[in-house]
Scaffold this motif. Structure first.
Motif, PDB file in Angstrom:
ATOM      1  N   UNK A 176       0.840  -1.198   0.000  1.00 29.37           N
ATOM      2  CA  UNK A 176       0.000   0.000   0.000  1.00 29.37           C
ATOM      3  C   UNK A 176       0.882   1.257   0.000  1.00 29.37           C
ATOM      4  N   UNK A 177       0.720   2.094  -1.003  1.00 27.82           N
ATOM      5  CA  UNK A 177       1.567   3.276  -1.170  1.00 27.82           C
ATOM      6  C   UNK A 177       1.443   4.250  -0.003  1.00 27.82           C
ATOM      7  N   UNK A 178       0.255   4.327   0.604  1.00 25.85           N
ATOM      8  CA  UNK A 178       0.038   5.286   1.687  1.00 25.85           C
ATOM      9  C   UNK A 178       0.951   5.028   2.885  1.00 25.85           C
ATOM     10  N   UNK A 179       1.441   3.796   3.023  1.00 29.71           N
ATOM     11  CA  UNK A 179       2.321   3.454   4.142  1.00 29.71           C
ATOM     12  C   UNK A 179       3.809   3.592   3.797  1.00 29.71           C
ATOM     13  N   UNK A 180       4.130   3.999   2.570  1.00 34.16           N
ATOM     14  CA  UNK A 180       5.514   4.073   2.132  1.00 34.16           C
ATOM     15  C   UNK A 180       6.066   5.490   2.239  1.00 34.16           C
ATOM     16  N   UNK A 181       7.348   5.592   2.537  1.00 31.54           N
ATOM     17  CA  UNK A 181       8.011   6.899   2.554  1.00 31.54           C
ATOM     18  C   UNK A 181       8.017   7.499   1.150  1.00 31.54           C
ATOM     19  N   UNK A 182       8.387   6.657   0.175  1.00 36.49           N
ATOM     20  CA  UNK A 182       8.379   7.084  -1.228  1.00 36.49           C
ATOM     21  C   UNK A 182       7.119   6.581  -1.909  1.00 36.49           C
TER      22      UNK A 182
ATOM     23  N   UNK B 163       4.457  16.672   9.959  1.00 39.19           N
ATOM     24  CA  UNK B 163       3.571  15.781   9.214  1.00 39.19           C
ATOM     25  C   UNK B 163       4.241  14.438   8.948  1.00 39.19           C
ATOM     26  N   UNK B 164       5.552  14.476   8.690  1.00 39.52           N
ATOM     27  CA  UNK B 164       6.279  13.234   8.422  1.00 39.52           C
ATOM     28  C   UNK B 164       6.327  12.361   9.667  1.00 39.52           C
ATOM     29  N   UNK B 165       6.597  12.958  10.819  1.00 40.97           N
ATOM     30  CA  UNK B 165       6.642  12.199  12.062  1.00 40.97           C
ATOM     31  C   UNK B 165       5.262  11.658  12.420  1.00 40.97           C
TER      32      UNK B 165
ATOM     33  N   UNK C 291      14.564   3.664  11.239  1.00 40.55           N
ATOM     34  CA  UNK C 291      15.383   3.865  10.051  1.00 40.55           C
ATOM     35  C   UNK C 291      14.782   4.917   9.128  1.00 40.55           C
ATOM     36  N   UNK C 292      13.472   4.882   8.941  1.00 40.52           N
ATOM     37  CA  UNK C 292      12.838   5.872   8.070  1.00 40.52           C
ATOM     38  C   UNK C 292      12.955   7.279   8.653  1.00 40.52           C
ATOM     39  N   UNK C 293      12.897   7.379   9.966  1.00 36.99           N
ATOM     40  CA  UNK C 293      13.085   8.686  10.606  1.00 36.99           C
ATOM     41  C   UNK C 293      14.528   9.148  10.451  1.00 36.99           C
TER      42      UNK C 293
END
Length: 477
Positions: free
Chosen positions: A136-142, A152-154, A195-197
């Motif tokens: 699901x794209x909504x859960x991806x960083x990219x 918003x990112x956090x 890691x994403x953070x």
């Protein structure tokens, strides 16, 4: 009476044999299954025996006329594996004693795969988790979430982590899974968040976005991170985080010359902050990377210390093998020639490129890190536009028709070449075992750098430019 005595003598032997067979079964895992609409005549299980090293063992079985197969693998502890059929693959979590049955349609691998038997609960969770959170794209960083501002990112990361936790708790409440798997699943959630953070700025810069403005407390969460969660070493998210975490800390270290002592600084930090298997894992990886990039004095010093520190002899063997490998295809040696099919249908050889600086890369379409590199490649090429480098990408293991179609759709930069599989001469000549792998080759055809920096690495272009300048300076002296 005589028969009774014989029976009494045989029974203890029988039970000893039975116990021995049971003990042996507990040191293996068996995967049986059926593949509908198969695209090849076999199935393969790749067992990742040593975390962080990408060292594995392959076990292949032929499909019968009905598409059925059976593979038994040695297994002393819970381990991550990969079930491969043609171009499709699926991550498995295997545990000693598993007798796992797999049913799948090769035309829709992820959506059709079903498990039964011991180990089914754990692997069904992995499929459902991937469908919900990785497809699901909504859960991806990219591609979109990385452009959010810090707050918003956090919020996105926190909501995703909470959704994952809720999903996990709901699943295990109804479906029992092993303690080892619980640790594995928890590591996936915690370290993918971390890691994403941690890589937020790097990824945003890599895809051409503006550098985000961060609050002074943005990285404070790292101080609260538990780097030694039980059972995490088998999880790729844990490895990815540790690599980026120690790189981040080393680049911010002010106690030494980071440019000169990059790997020794990371090695010292690992010794101080990690324990047990994770410590062995990361120390061996740092030494391996140091060897691959040609920092021989540093590598020798770290290896001498590692031999005193290491607890798992498998890692010692791994590091020793790395030394041997990079002595064969090393800096200053002649780059092996090759002749490969190009995107235009011509045959291109390394000899044809003599007189040019060549950045040669090997990648596979199913490799996640390779996909990250491809997204960064255009930016990477633009950064190095003034250095006069010829960029060559070799795709390994994709079907020819799919490769041509992908190139038409994606318009990747650089010269695109094709290698059919891992047994191809060019792959063996360059001893490519890990993907992606990159080499910087001089106009004379000698290797300037084995495993040169990746396009997706934050400092990759700068390091390649520095190597090119060093090479050219050496030619004028």
């Amino acid at each position: 009476m005589r028969f009774k005595n014989i029976a009494q003598a045989i029974l203890p032997v029988f039970f000893v044999l039975l116990l021995a067979l049971q003990a042996q079964a507990q040191k293996t895992a068996t995967i049986t299954g059926k593949i509908s609409n198969p695209v090849s005549d076999s199935a393969l299980v790749e067992l990742y025996t040593l975390p962080a090293s990408y060292v594995g063992k392959s076990f292949t079985a032929a499909l019968n006329a009905s598409g059925e197969f059976k593979i038994t693998v040695p297994l002393a502890e819970p381990m991550v594996a990969e079930l491969v059929h043609g171009p499709e693959s699926m991550i498995l979590f295997l545990q000693p004693g598993n007798d796992l049955d797999v049913r799948v349609n090769a035309e829709d691998f992820l959506n059709s795969i079903k498990y039964k038997g011991s180990g089914a609960n754990e692997n069904t969770y992995l499929v459902q988790f991937e469908l919900k959170f990785e497809e699901e794209e909504d859960y991806q960083v990219l591609p979109n979430n990385v452009y959010k501002k810090e707050g918003e990112f956090l919020q996105f990361l926190e909501e995703r982590r909470q959704d994952q936790k809720n999903f996990f708790e709901k699943y295990v409440k109804k479906t029992p899974v092993s303690e080892a798997f619980k640790n594995y699943a928890k590591a996936q959630m915690e370290y993918s968040y971390a890691n994403d953070r941690l890589t937020y700025v790097e990824v945003r810069n890599r895809v051409g976005g503006l550098t985000p403005k961060l609050s002074a407390s943005y990285y404070d969460y790292l101080k609260k991170m538990d780097l030694n969660l039980p059972g995490a070493t088998r999880n790729q998210a844990y490895l990815d985080f540790l690599i980026n975490y120690f790189q981040f800390k080393a680049l911010g270290d002010r106690r030494g010359n980071v440019e000169k002592d990059y790997y020794p600084i990371m090695y010292k930090m690992v010794k101080e902050e990690l324990k047990g298997p994770a410590k062995d894992m990361m120390m061996s990886r740092i030494i391996s990377q140091s060897a691959r990039f040609g920092y021989i004095p540093d590598t020798d010093a770290m290896f001498a210390d590692f031999k005193k520190q290491v607890q798992d002899p498998q890692y010692l063997t791994y590091v020793q093998n790395q030394y041997k490998q990079y002595q064969k295809v090393g800096m200053g040696s002649q780059a092996p020639d090759f002749t490969l099919l190009s995107a235009s249908g011509d045959s291109i050889s390394l000899q044809h490129l003599k007189g040019k600086l060549v950045y040669l890369g090997f990648w596979r379409p199913l490799c996640g890190i390779c996909q990250v590199d491809q997204q960064a490649y255009k930016y990477f090429v633009n950064q190095l536009a003034e250095k006069g480098i010829t960029f060559v990408q070799v795709t390994v293991g994709e079907e020819l028709a799919n490769w041509k179609k992908t190139l038409q759709e994606k318009n990747y930069p650089g010269m695109q070449l094709y290698s059919p599989d891992m047994e191809d001469q060019v792959v063996r000549a360059y001893e490519v075992k890990n993907f992606p792998s990159y080499f910087l080759i001089s106009p004379e055809g000698t290797i300037i750098k084995t495993n040169a920096r990746r396009p997706g690495y934050a400092e990759g272009a700068r390091e390649i430019a520095h190597l090119v300048d060093q090479y050219r300076d050496s030619r004028t002296k």
